[in-house]
Structures are given as C-alpha cells and as structure tokens.
Design a protein around this motif. Structure first.
Motif, PDB file in Angstrom:
ATOM      1  N   SER A  38       0.722  -1.204  -0.074  1.00  0.00           N
ATOM      2  CA  SER A  38      -0.053   0.072  -0.202  1.00  0.00           C
ATOM      3  C   SER A  38       0.916   1.306   0.126  1.00  0.00           C
ATOM      4  CB  SER A  38      -0.973   0.099   1.040  1.00  0.00           C
ATOM      5  OG  SER A  38      -2.008  -1.091   1.162  1.00  0.00           O
ATOM      6  N   LEU A  39       1.785   1.172   1.008  1.00  0.00           N
ATOM      7  CA  LEU A  39       2.815   2.418   0.929  1.00  0.00           C
ATOM      8  C   LEU A  39       3.668   2.500  -0.411  1.00  0.00           C
ATOM      9  CD1 LEU A  39       4.255   2.429   4.716  1.00  0.00           C
ATOM     10  CD2 LEU A  39       2.401   3.828   3.415  1.00  0.00           C
ATOM     11  N   THR A  40       4.019   1.362  -1.056  1.00  0.00           N
ATOM     12  CA  THR A  40       4.765   1.238  -2.383  1.00  0.00           C
ATOM     13  C   THR A  40       3.834   1.871  -3.467  1.00  0.00           C
ATOM     14  OG1 THR A  40       5.897  -0.514  -1.866  1.00  0.00           O
ATOM     15  CG2 THR A  40       5.691  -0.070  -4.032  1.00  0.00           C
ATOM     16  N   ILE A  41       2.502   1.902  -3.476  1.00  0.00           N
ATOM     17  CA  ILE A  41       1.563   2.452  -4.309  1.00  0.00           C
ATOM     18  C   ILE A  41       1.305   3.769  -4.074  1.00  0.00           C
ATOM     19  CG2 ILE A  41      -1.006   2.550  -4.987  1.00  0.00           C
ATOM     20  CD1 ILE A  41      -1.292  -0.261  -4.228  1.00  0.00           C
ATOM     21  N   ILE A  42       1.430   4.353  -2.586  1.00  0.00           N
ATOM     22  CA  ILE A  42       1.601   5.637  -2.466  1.00  0.00           C
ATOM     23  C   ILE A  42       2.868   6.601  -2.906  1.00  0.00           C
ATOM     24  CG2 ILE A  42       1.413   7.193  -0.496  1.00  0.00           C
ATOM     25  CD1 ILE A  42      -0.290   5.445   1.090  1.00  0.00           C
ATOM     26  N   ASP A  43       3.787   5.639  -2.802  1.00  0.00           N
ATOM     27  CA  ASP A  43       5.289   6.118  -3.342  1.00  0.00           C
ATOM     28  C   ASP A  43       5.206   6.443  -4.663  1.00  0.00           C
ATOM     29  OD1 ASP A  43       5.999   6.234  -0.533  1.00  0.00           O
ATOM     30  OD2 ASP A  43       7.159   4.478  -0.878  1.00  0.00           O
ATOM     31  N   THR A  44       4.642   5.470  -5.455  1.00  0.00           N
ATOM     32  CA  THR A  44       4.550   5.169  -6.873  1.00  0.00           C
ATOM     33  C   THR A  44       3.770   6.591  -7.496  1.00  0.00           C
ATOM     34  OG1 THR A  44       5.088   3.143  -6.908  1.00  0.00           O
ATOM     35  CG2 THR A  44       4.206   4.035  -8.874  1.00  0.00           C
ATOM     36  N   VAL A  45       2.698   6.635  -6.632  1.00  0.00           N
ATOM     37  CA  VAL A  45       1.571   7.696  -7.069  1.00  0.00           C
ATOM     38  C   VAL A  45       2.405   9.144  -6.939  1.00  0.00           C
ATOM     39  CG1 VAL A  45      -0.254   8.942  -6.346  1.00  0.00           C
ATOM     40  CG2 VAL A  45      -0.557   6.531  -6.453  1.00  0.00           C
ATOM     41  N   MET A  46       3.046   9.233  -5.722  1.00  0.00           N
ATOM     42  CA  MET A  46       3.680  10.519  -5.646  1.00  0.00           C
ATOM     43  C   MET A  46       4.894  10.837  -6.619  1.00  0.00           C
ATOM     44  SD  MET A  46       5.020  10.467  -1.526  1.00  0.00           S
ATOM     45  CE  MET A  46       3.542  10.288  -0.159  1.00  0.00           C
ATOM     46  N   ILE A  47       5.543   9.902  -6.937  1.00  0.00           N
ATOM     47  CA  ILE A  47       6.659  10.016  -7.973  1.00  0.00           C
ATOM     48  C   ILE A  47       5.764  10.211  -9.204  1.00  0.00           C
ATOM     49  CG2 ILE A  47       8.327   8.852  -9.399  1.00  0.00           C
ATOM     50  CD1 ILE A  47       9.255   7.271  -6.563  1.00  0.00           C
ATOM     51  N   GLY A  48       4.645   9.227  -9.539  1.00  0.00           N
ATOM     52  CA  GLY A  48       3.897   9.636 -10.652  1.00  0.00           C
ATOM     53  C   GLY A  48       3.157  10.789 -11.243  1.00  0.00           C
ATOM     54  N   THR A  49       3.137  11.696  -9.983  1.00  0.00           N
ATOM     55  CA  THR A  49       2.660  12.976 -10.149  1.00  0.00           C
ATOM     56  C   THR A  49       3.931  13.986 -10.974  1.00  0.00           C
ATOM     57  OG1 THR A  49       3.494  13.561  -8.123  1.00  0.00           O
ATOM     58  CG2 THR A  49       1.374  13.155  -8.297  1.00  0.00           C
ATOM     59  N   LEU A  50       5.257  13.375 -10.880  1.00  0.00           N
ATOM     60  CA  LEU A  50       6.241  14.022 -11.482  1.00  0.00           C
ATOM     61  C   LEU A  50       6.160  13.816 -12.886  1.00  0.00           C
ATOM     62  CD1 LEU A  50       9.012  13.330  -9.252  1.00  0.00           C
ATOM     63  CD2 LEU A  50       7.407  15.597  -8.973  1.00  0.00           C
ATOM     64  N   GLY A  51       5.668  12.644 -13.556  1.00  0.00           N
ATOM     65  CA  GLY A  51       5.332  12.454 -14.915  1.00  0.00           C
ATOM     66  C   GLY A  51       5.942  10.872 -15.116  1.00  0.00           C
ATOM     67  N   GLU A  52       5.759  10.526 -16.615  1.00  0.00           N
ATOM     68  CA  GLU A  52       5.910   9.077 -16.982  1.00  0.00           C
ATOM     69  C   GLU A  52       7.279   8.849 -16.853  1.00  0.00           C
ATOM     70  OE1 GLU A  52       4.046   8.211 -20.423  1.00  0.00           O
ATOM     71  OE2 GLU A  52       2.108   8.628 -19.730  1.00  0.00           O
ATOM     72  N   THR A  53       8.224  10.019 -17.163  1.00  0.00           N
ATOM     73  CA  THR A  53       9.436   9.538 -17.223  1.00  0.00           C
ATOM     74  C   THR A  53      10.237   9.157 -15.945  1.00  0.00           C
ATOM     75  OG1 THR A  53       9.955  10.982 -18.863  1.00  0.00           O
ATOM     76  CG2 THR A  53      11.964  10.624 -17.794  1.00  0.00           C
ATOM     77  N   GLU A  54       9.711   9.964 -14.924  1.00  0.00           N
ATOM     78  CA  GLU A  54       9.944   9.755 -13.464  1.00  0.00           C
ATOM     79  C   GLU A  54       9.743   8.222 -13.093  1.00  0.00           C
ATOM     80  OE1 GLU A  54       9.011  12.383 -14.624  1.00  0.00           O
ATOM     81  OE2 GLU A  54      10.604  14.115 -13.895  1.00  0.00           O
ATOM     82  N   ILE A  55       8.550   7.939 -13.507  1.00  0.00           N
ATOM     83  CA  ILE A  55       7.777   6.772 -13.118  1.00  0.00           C
ATOM     84  C   ILE A  55       8.657   5.627 -13.710  1.00  0.00           C
ATOM     85  CG2 ILE A  55       5.808   5.025 -13.219  1.00  0.00           C
ATOM     86  CD1 ILE A  55       3.939   7.444 -13.457  1.00  0.00           C
ATOM     87  N   ALA A  56       8.980   5.733 -14.993  1.00  0.00           N
ATOM     88  CA  ALA A  56       9.842   4.720 -15.538  1.00  0.00           C
ATOM     89  C   ALA A  56      11.303   4.616 -15.060  1.00  0.00           C
ATOM     90  CB  ALA A  56      10.156   4.868 -17.313  1.00  0.00           C
ATOM     91  N   ALA A  57      11.684   5.687 -14.760  1.00  0.00           N
ATOM     92  CA  ALA A  57      13.228   5.839 -14.093  1.00  0.00           C
ATOM     93  C   ALA A  57      13.290   5.094 -12.683  1.00  0.00           C
ATOM     94  CB  ALA A  57      13.652   6.991 -14.061  1.00  0.00           C
TER      95      ALA A  57
END
Length: 467
Positions: A38-57
């Motif tokens: 659940s916290l990993t999803i939250i972390d990913t969502v936080m990073i995801g707000t920065l953009g798809e490149t950040e998610i991919a990296a």
C-alpha cells in the motif's frame, strides 16, 4: 470437494493446532506485505505526479534493486531452511551458526552491489533503458539507493530467523515503523514539504535508505532486548566441519536460482522498456499492484516453509507432508479470488496516477491477464519454496524454474516485443506461459516425497550452545 482434495486427510479443517500455527505465521507476513504494498503504491503515486519519465526511471531502478533483493532472498531462504529445522531439533547453536554464515555472505554481496551503484550507475541504467532522460534520473536515484544494500542484509537475516522460530510479529512491527517513516520522508523530500528540501526522485531514494536504517535498528533492539534466537552472539556460534559445506551447497543452489530468476525478470523489464516509455510506466504501475495481490500468497508460503521445516527438524515426516499439502491445495484458490477483486478495482486505482489514457488502459488489461496467472504462480510457489526447498530439494526447483522462465518466458517476451510487436497485455500472457508449464512437474515431485529430507540430523548439527 473436501473428499476429493483431502481424502487421506480427514482432519484438515478440524486440526485447530495446525491452523492456529499457520495463521499465527501467515497473518503478520500478510499484514506486513499489505502495508508495504500500500505504501509502495502511495510512493509510486507521489513519483507519478512528476511524470511518466520519473515513473519509468524509478521503476527500472526498482528492477535492479529487485535483482539485488533476489540475492538477499536466496541467502535468507537458505538461512530459513536451516533455522526452522534447527528450531524443530531445539538446537540454538545451529540457528546461530546458520545466522552468522548467512550474515557474512549477504554483507559481502551487498557491499559489492553497493559499490557498483557508486562507480557505474549510468552503466547499469543503460542496460535497462535507451532513454537518456530515464538514464539520468535513474543514475541519480541509484547513487543514493545503493546504500540500502549494506543495511538490508542485517534486517533480512534477523527477520528470517525470527520467522523460523515462530516469532514473526517483531519483524512486522519494525517494518511497519520503517515504512511509515518512508512514506512521510517521501512526501517531504519529493515535494519539498514539511520543511525538507525538494529533491524529486533523489528524495525518494534518500527516504528509502533512512527508513531501512530505522527498520534495522528497531529490529536489532527487539531481538537483543528480548534475548531471542536472532540475537547473534559469538558464544552461541560454533561451526563443525560438516556444516559449512552443507550450508554453502544449498545456499549456492538457492542463490543461483533466485539471481538467475531475478535476472530473467529484469530482462523482461528491459524488453518492455525498449518498446516505449509508456510501456515501462505501465509495467511499473502493474508491478506495484502485483505486489499487493501477492501478499496473501507470500504469507501462506512463509507459514508453509516454517511449519514444514520445523516438522522435518523434529523428524515428523508425515506431518511435514500433510501440512504442506493442505496449504498447497487451498492457497491458489485464495490467490485467484484476490486477483479478481484487484482487477475489478483496477480502474479506480489507475485514476490516481498522472498517466495517459493509453497507459491506464494497458494497466487494466494487465490486471485481467493476471487473474489466471496468479493461480498457477501460487501453486508453483507453495510447492517450490514452501515444500521442496524447505526439505533441501533445491536443485530440482532450480532446474525447473530456470528452464521454464528462460526458455519459455524470456523467449516469449522477446518474440512478443521485438518480433511480433504485440500489445503489452498479450506479451504478458506469453510471459506467464512458463508458470503454466511447471505445475505437472512440481505436483509429481511433491507426491514422490523425495524432497522430504532433514539437514540437521545424523551427527550433522552445526553446533551446540556453548556453556
């Protein structure tokens, strides 16, 4: 149904002692996994707000961390096999000897992985993605996150011992504390909130390292203050001539299995990433949700491994087989139900991400494809890690695992992405064909009972507690 599945085990649902032990071992692991996912999803969502490149990296960096984690998992799994059997034998010296050996090996390996992230983070990222922006962001993340690899071994080895001696709650509690620290620091360091500097993906890496340190310190405090078998002390460790080669023989097999399996998983990510950055982002989001679906299975696998190992150490072979069979038959049904629920809720989850409609659609179809796959994966995992490996029959599992994932899985994904250019969900179905290949072989090996072995008897004990 009960008569069909358990015709030789009439007490399957009335054996209160078994189910009490199974749930006592499984529930803390499940809760820990649920919180972590659940916290990993939250972390990913936080990073995801920065953009798809950040998610991919960050997602591709997590694949490298996953590969390192496979090394640690292999060592801790070897430790868990010996610790559970020594606990069944009531041999504290054996537990400590196995703990010391595992800690030395994992720290040496973790140190080498950490060194690689400091010397050549860009080189690591180039193996995973051709996108210069992803490489730059990923290298920045790895330079910081690499320090995790010298902290995690201490935590993971202590946790393995605690679970093997039927004390899974302390690792769950300290892990919870670490994950909460991670979530708060992620928010502060990614976005510059709470008076902390704005660091973006580097902030996520720093938060992870700090949280791992908190988890490690708290768990060591609980182990030593509670005087548990995980409180490693030189006075408890005595190696005999036979123990070291026995530990290394099993350990090399398990670590090789996990590393090569993890390498294949990393190849999957690289093949997906070499299509489009959107596909890499979709697989990262799906992988995070996959972890959420896997937690119940992982908890059942942990319970199976400990219960079977303890029975083997006590030379109670009939119950070792019976306990494993119960969990192997029932857990895949639970896995399919969980996957169906998450797939049904997939639309709600993907709306939390700042992604294109095409990526969101891909994630939803990946979740649908995962429903049948999880049933097969669960069955294979329970037999392989919960039974065969616990009895020391790791070589059979290694051969079957590696042949199927490399010859079927990797080949299928390569053809799907590089030759046929299929849509991502269809390629993922090709990837899961390796899991559909294994059940018949695993079931045959399990029924043969050739895996039922003890590693800690016949004058082969690692040591006795020093007076």
């Amino acid at each position: 149904m009960k008569r069909l599945l358990f015709k030789n085990d009439p007490l399957v649902f009335s054996d209160r002692a078994f189910w009490k032990s199974a749930f006592a071992l499984a529930i803390p692991s499940i809760l820990q996994g649920l919180i972590a996912s659940s916290l990993t999803i939250i972390d990913t969502v936080m990073i995801g707000t920065l953009g798809e490149t950040e998610i991919a990296a960050v997602g591709l960096c997590s694949r490298f961390t996953f590969l390192v984690g496979m090394f640690f998992f292999g060592v801790s799994s070897t430790l868990a096999v010996f610790a559970a059997q020594y606990f069944g034998k009531q041999d504290r010296g054996g537990i400590s000897a196995a703990h010391a050996m595992a800690l030395i090996i994992s720290l040496l390996g973790g140190g080498l992985f950490c060194l690689s992230t400091q010397i050549a983070p860009e080189g690591i990222m180039r193996l995973l993605s051709p996108d210069p922006a992803v490489i730059q962001l990923g290298a920045r993340y790895l330079r910081i996150a690499g320090w995790l690899y010298v902290i995690q071994p201490i935590t993971l080895m202590s946790a393995a011992v605690m679970r093997s001696v039927s004390r899974p709650t302390p690792p769950m509690l300290t892990s919870l504390a670490g994950m909460l620290v991670n979530a708060v620091l992620n928010y502060g360091l990614i976005f510059g909130a709470l008076g902390l500097p704005r660091m973006g993906v580097a902030g996520a890496a720093l938060a992870t390292v700090i949280a791992a340190g908190v988890d490690c310190l708290l768990l060591q405090a609980m182990c030593y203050l509670g005087r548990t078998p995980a409180a490693l002390s030189p006075r408890h460790v005595r190696f005999d001539i036979g123990f070291i080669p026995r530990f290394l023989k099993l350990g090399v097999t398990i670590v090789s299995n996990e590393m090569l399996w993890g390498l294949a998983s990393t190849v999957f990510s690289a093949l997906y990433a070499h299509t489009t950055t959107g596909n890499a982002a979709a697989m990262n989001i799906f992988s995070t949700m996959e972890q959420l679906m896997w937690v119940a299975v992982n908890g059942a696998g942990a319970a199976c491994s400990v219960l079977v190992g303890q029975r083997l150490g006590a030379l109670d072979f009939d119950n070792a087989y019976r306990y494993a069979r119960r969990l192997i038959v029932l857990t895949p049904m639970l896995g399919i139900v969980i996957a169906s629920i998450v797939a049904a809720c997939g639309g709600l989850i993907v709306r939390m991400y700042n992604i294109t409609p095409e990526v969101a659609t891909t994630v939803r179809w990946l979740l649908v494809a995962y429903i049948p796959a999880l049933g097969f994966k669960t069955f294979n995992y329970l037999i392989g890690c919960g039974a065969l490996r616990t009895g020391g029959d790791a070589r059979y599992m290694m051969v079957l695992d590696l042949c199927s994932i490399w010859l079927i899985g990797v080949t299928g994904v390569y053809l799907g992405t590089q030759v046929l250019h299929w849509a991502l969900p269809l390629v993922y179905l090709l990837q899961t064909l390796d899991e559909m290949f294994k059940p018949a072989f695993y079931a045959h090996r399990f029924r043969s009972r050739k895996w039922i072995k003890t590693l800690v008897h016949g004058g082969e004990g690692a040591g006795q507690v020093a007076s």
